[in-house]
Design a protein around this motif. Sequence first.
Motif, PDB file in Angstrom:
ATOM      1  N   THR A 114     -16.987 -11.910 -21.572  1.00 44.35           N
ATOM      2  CA  THR A 114     -17.416 -11.358 -20.283  1.00 44.35           C
ATOM      3  C   THR A 114     -16.685 -11.973 -19.100  1.00 44.35           C
ATOM      4  N   ASN A 115     -16.119 -13.183 -19.275  1.00 44.59           N
ATOM      5  CA  ASN A 115     -15.410 -13.817 -18.156  1.00 44.59           C
ATOM      6  C   ASN A 115     -13.891 -13.718 -18.312  1.00 44.59           C
ATOM      7  N   HIS A 116     -13.430 -12.718 -19.097  1.00 46.07           N
ATOM      8  CA  HIS A 116     -11.994 -12.493 -19.274  1.00 46.07           C
ATOM      9  C   HIS A 116     -11.435 -11.504 -18.260  1.00 46.07           C
ATOM     10  N   ARG A 117     -12.267 -10.966 -17.385  1.00 45.52           N
ATOM     11  CA  ARG A 117     -11.858  -9.838 -16.548  1.00 45.52           C
ATOM     12  C   ARG A 117     -12.298 -10.060 -15.109  1.00 45.52           C
ATOM     13  N   LEU A 118     -11.389  -9.826 -14.173  1.00 52.03           N
ATOM     14  CA  LEU A 118     -11.705  -9.827 -12.744  1.00 52.03           C
ATOM     15  C   LEU A 118     -11.449  -8.439 -12.181  1.00 52.03           C
ATOM     16  N   ARG A 119     -12.388  -7.935 -11.415  1.00 52.92           N
ATOM     17  CA  ARG A 119     -12.222  -6.645 -10.741  1.00 52.92           C
ATOM     18  C   ARG A 119     -12.088  -6.928  -9.255  1.00 52.92           C
ATOM     19  N   LEU A 120     -10.965  -6.557  -8.654  1.00 50.73           N
ATOM     20  CA  LEU A 120     -10.655  -6.896  -7.262  1.00 50.73           C
ATOM     21  C   LEU A 120     -10.529  -5.620  -6.449  1.00 50.73           C
ATOM     22  N   THR A 121     -11.125  -5.635  -5.259  1.00 52.30           N
ATOM     23  CA  THR A 121     -11.200  -4.431  -4.433  1.00 52.30           C
ATOM     24  C   THR A 121     -10.723  -4.721  -3.012  1.00 52.30           C
ATOM     25  N   ASN A 122      -9.878  -3.831  -2.484  1.00 49.61           N
ATOM     26  CA  ASN A 122      -9.430  -3.913  -1.093  1.00 49.61           C
ATOM     27  C   ASN A 122      -9.741  -2.609  -0.369  1.00 49.61           C
ATOM     28  N   ALA A 123     -10.371  -2.726   0.807  1.00 51.82           N
ATOM     29  CA  ALA A 123     -10.525  -1.561   1.671  1.00 51.82           C
ATOM     30  C   ALA A 123      -9.204  -1.312   2.406  1.00 51.82           C
ATOM     31  N   ILE A 124      -8.793  -0.035   2.550  1.00 50.62           N
ATOM     32  CA  ILE A 124      -7.543   0.332   3.237  1.00 50.62           C
ATOM     33  C   ILE A 124      -7.906   1.004   4.557  1.00 50.62           C
ATOM     34  N   GLN A 125      -7.359   0.463   5.655  1.00 53.59           N
ATOM     35  CA  GLN A 125      -7.683   0.988   6.982  1.00 53.59           C
ATOM     36  C   GLN A 125      -6.460   1.654   7.628  1.00 53.59           C
ATOM     37  N   VAL A 164       0.846  -1.191   0.000  1.00 57.20           N
ATOM     38  CA  VAL A 164       0.000   0.000   0.000  1.00 57.20           C
ATOM     39  C   VAL A 164       0.881   1.240   0.000  1.00 57.20           C
ATOM     40  N   ALA A 165       0.609   2.167  -0.927  1.00 57.89           N
ATOM     41  CA  ALA A 165       1.401   3.401  -1.017  1.00 57.89           C
ATOM     42  C   ALA A 165       0.574   4.640  -0.756  1.00 57.89           C
ATOM     43  N   SER A 166      -0.750   4.482  -0.627  1.00 59.94           N
ATOM     44  CA  SER A 166      -1.637   5.612  -0.378  1.00 59.94           C
ATOM     45  C   SER A 166      -2.817   5.124   0.428  1.00 59.94           C
ATOM     46  N   THR A 167      -3.321   5.962   1.326  1.00 60.21           N
ATOM     47  CA  THR A 167      -4.434   5.561   2.190  1.00 60.21           C
ATOM     48  C   THR A 167      -5.791   5.833   1.561  1.00 60.21           C
ATOM     49  N   LEU A 168      -5.812   6.320   0.324  1.00 63.65           N
ATOM     50  CA  LEU A 168      -7.085   6.544  -0.349  1.00 63.65           C
ATOM     51  C   LEU A 168      -7.776   5.197  -0.572  1.00 63.65           C
ATOM     52  N   THR A 169      -8.966   5.076  -0.052  1.00 68.22           N
ATOM     53  CA  THR A 169      -9.668   3.784  -0.122  1.00 68.22           C
ATOM     54  C   THR A 169     -10.932   3.909  -0.966  1.00 68.22           C
ATOM     55  N   PRO A 170     -11.330   2.861  -1.641  1.00 68.08           N
ATOM     56  CA  PRO A 170     -10.698   1.537  -1.705  1.00 68.08           C
ATOM     57  C   PRO A 170      -9.644   1.470  -2.814  1.00 68.08           C
ATOM     58  N   ALA A 171      -8.826   0.398  -2.763  1.00 69.01           N
ATOM     59  CA  ALA A 171      -7.868   0.113  -3.828  1.00 69.01           C
ATOM     60  C   ALA A 171      -8.537  -0.846  -4.818  1.00 69.01           C
ATOM     61  N   VAL A 172      -8.672  -0.416  -6.063  1.00 66.48           N
ATOM     62  CA  VAL A 172      -9.369  -1.218  -7.079  1.00 66.48           C
ATOM     63  C   VAL A 172      -8.388  -1.599  -8.175  1.00 66.48           C
ATOM     64  N   GLY A 173      -8.217  -2.892  -8.390  1.00 67.38           N
ATOM     65  CA  GLY A 173      -7.351  -3.391  -9.450  1.00 67.38           C
ATOM     66  C   GLY A 173      -8.119  -4.284 -10.411  1.00 67.38           C
ATOM     67  N   GLU A 174      -7.453  -4.688 -11.474  1.00 67.16           N
ATOM     68  CA  GLU A 174      -8.107  -5.477 -12.510  1.00 67.16           C
ATOM     69  C   GLU A 174      -7.130  -6.504 -13.064  1.00 67.16           C
ATOM     70  N   VAL A 175      -7.655  -7.710 -13.365  1.00 69.12           N
ATOM     71  CA  VAL A 175      -6.859  -8.759 -13.991  1.00 69.12           C
ATOM     72  C   VAL A 175      -7.598  -9.207 -15.248  1.00 69.12           C
ATOM     73  N   THR A 176      -6.885  -9.328 -16.370  1.00 68.23           N
ATOM     74  CA  THR A 176      -7.497  -9.751 -17.627  1.00 68.23           C
ATOM     75  C   THR A 176      -6.707 -10.892 -18.243  1.00 68.23           C
ATOM     76  N   VAL A 177      -7.381 -11.689 -19.081  1.00 72.57           N
ATOM     77  CA  VAL A 177      -6.734 -12.771 -19.807  1.00 72.57           C
ATOM     78  C   VAL A 177      -7.031 -12.610 -21.288  1.00 72.57           C
TER      79      VAL A 177
END
Length: 580
Positions: free
Chosen positions: A569-580, A546-559
């Motif tokens: 439609t199933n080529h993409r995952l959207r992953l989210t983390n709350a930062i505390q 974590v480099a910033s406390t701005l929440t949430p952290a949203v990333g993406e994975v594609t194939v």
Amino acid sequence: MAMQLLAAACAGTIGFPAASFAADSCPTRGFTLLNGQSLTITGACTVEGDITLQGASLLTIRDARFVLRGNLTAGDSAIVYVQSTEFIVDNSFSTQWSMTTLGTALLWFNKVQFRSSEKTDANYFMAYLARNSSKLWVTDSALPTATSFFLARAINTAQIVVTRSQNFPSEIFVENQASVRVAGGTDTTLWLPFDIGARATLTLPDQSAGPYSWNFGRSTPGVVGIGYDVAIVDSLVRLGVNSRPWSQVTIVGTGKGPPDGSGEISIGYSLNAVFTPQTISGLRPGYQAFTQLTHQGRSLVLQNVELDPVGWSVWVSAGPGLVTIRDSILNEVASWSGNVEVQTSVLQWAVLGSNGPGSSVVVRDSSISSQLIFANAGGHIEVHDSIVTGSPLAANDASTVSVFGGQLETSGSVRPCDWSTGLTSSGVPLCNPFVAPGVLPSVTTVASGQVIIDGVPPPAVTDLQLVGWTAPDPVSAAGSFTYTVQAGNAGPDAATGVSVRFKTPTQAIVESVSPGCTPADRDVICQVGSLSPFQASAWLSVTYRVASTLTPAVGEVTVTGDQFDPDPTNHRLRLTNAIQ
């Protein structure tokens, strides 16, 4: 002994030692139960590989969602008891897996929802064989007709008993001295063979009022050369006759079929060991006041019979002579190392198949709405200048399906697609009940099988998918979190050039990556390479700090891959983390 074991198992008092799995466990790989061993499976369970039972062993599957990707074989006095379960034999193509019982073994499905594939894009069929004196019992069970098909065959002195079940099995075939009993409102299809030397007058039951009771077999007066026995008790069973060479059978009907719009009977017309050319023409479903066929030393007579709307099938076995079928409306045409040519005909809803080395089926100037166009084990199918409506094209190892000219059309939109709505009055299909509306013919090849359209193989098609998660969530402001994903290919073709890209959240920086993965600017790219049909990659992970406390952290994975994929439609995952 077998029934004592089953009673003890149901009562919870069985004294056999467990196999090398704990009771109620799920062995993820195929296994063998030896004499005296037992295993109980509950809950969600997927087994990859063959299951074999020997001796007096017992496999119980209850209150489960059970998926098998392999063959099931029960021999000796073994018992397989399945209760209150969704049971799926996950065929990725038709006939990939099968089930067999031998000896005096028992396979019992009780309150089961059965499926022959987890795939829902088409209908996948599979087979069960009861040999020796083994048994299949089915009670209070069902099979969905749109995506699954289960063919059950009893030979030797085997037994099949089906009670209060719907379309499970889809079709039953009885041979030799085997017996079949269908009761309690069961809905299925039962095929009766008349083999070399058989002589009989088959008087059909009145089916016009719905469920009926009827018996036929070796104890029927006047029957010669028939060893099997069948009993239908208060059920609506569609009847079929397999007419084989050098038999003499007269079928006498009432001239009217059941209320559901089907007919009194279907005819499977077999030609065996063909050495001289044969020609069959003018076969039609519907009412037959008097029809007689006399190929290969037989006499098949239909008197006052309402033939099923999908009433004729022609099956040809080994031999060099060509069987030509002209100007007919047929449900199924299949060759086992024989040679068949179909001309100016309509092929309805069953399989157009060629099986075995030297087997050849050629179709010209015809209309095809078959459940499947299927070449297997060295068989070859050619379709010339014909219309193919939705029928999947499938070629297994060393087999070919070739289409030249004509049209590949989407399946019709008529729904429900059944006897009354899906056929014209003459038996011409308006839809394909085994393929979703608006779907073009799909292509499946296995190993060295080939499908060729107008001289070239069709473009490869894959179904790439991603699964994965992020952890921990939430994550502390000074902490790290990891994306873990896996890429898979659901086929039908092999995928090449597969790569997975991790897009880094703006609040994070890359800390570590899996072997084979490389940072690219702020992203990470993992080169997976090739994935065979139904193969998955290794698990891939990227750890971020974590480099910033701005929440949430949203990333993406594609194939991505090199081949066409109709469902991105199933080529993409959207992953989210709350930062505390």
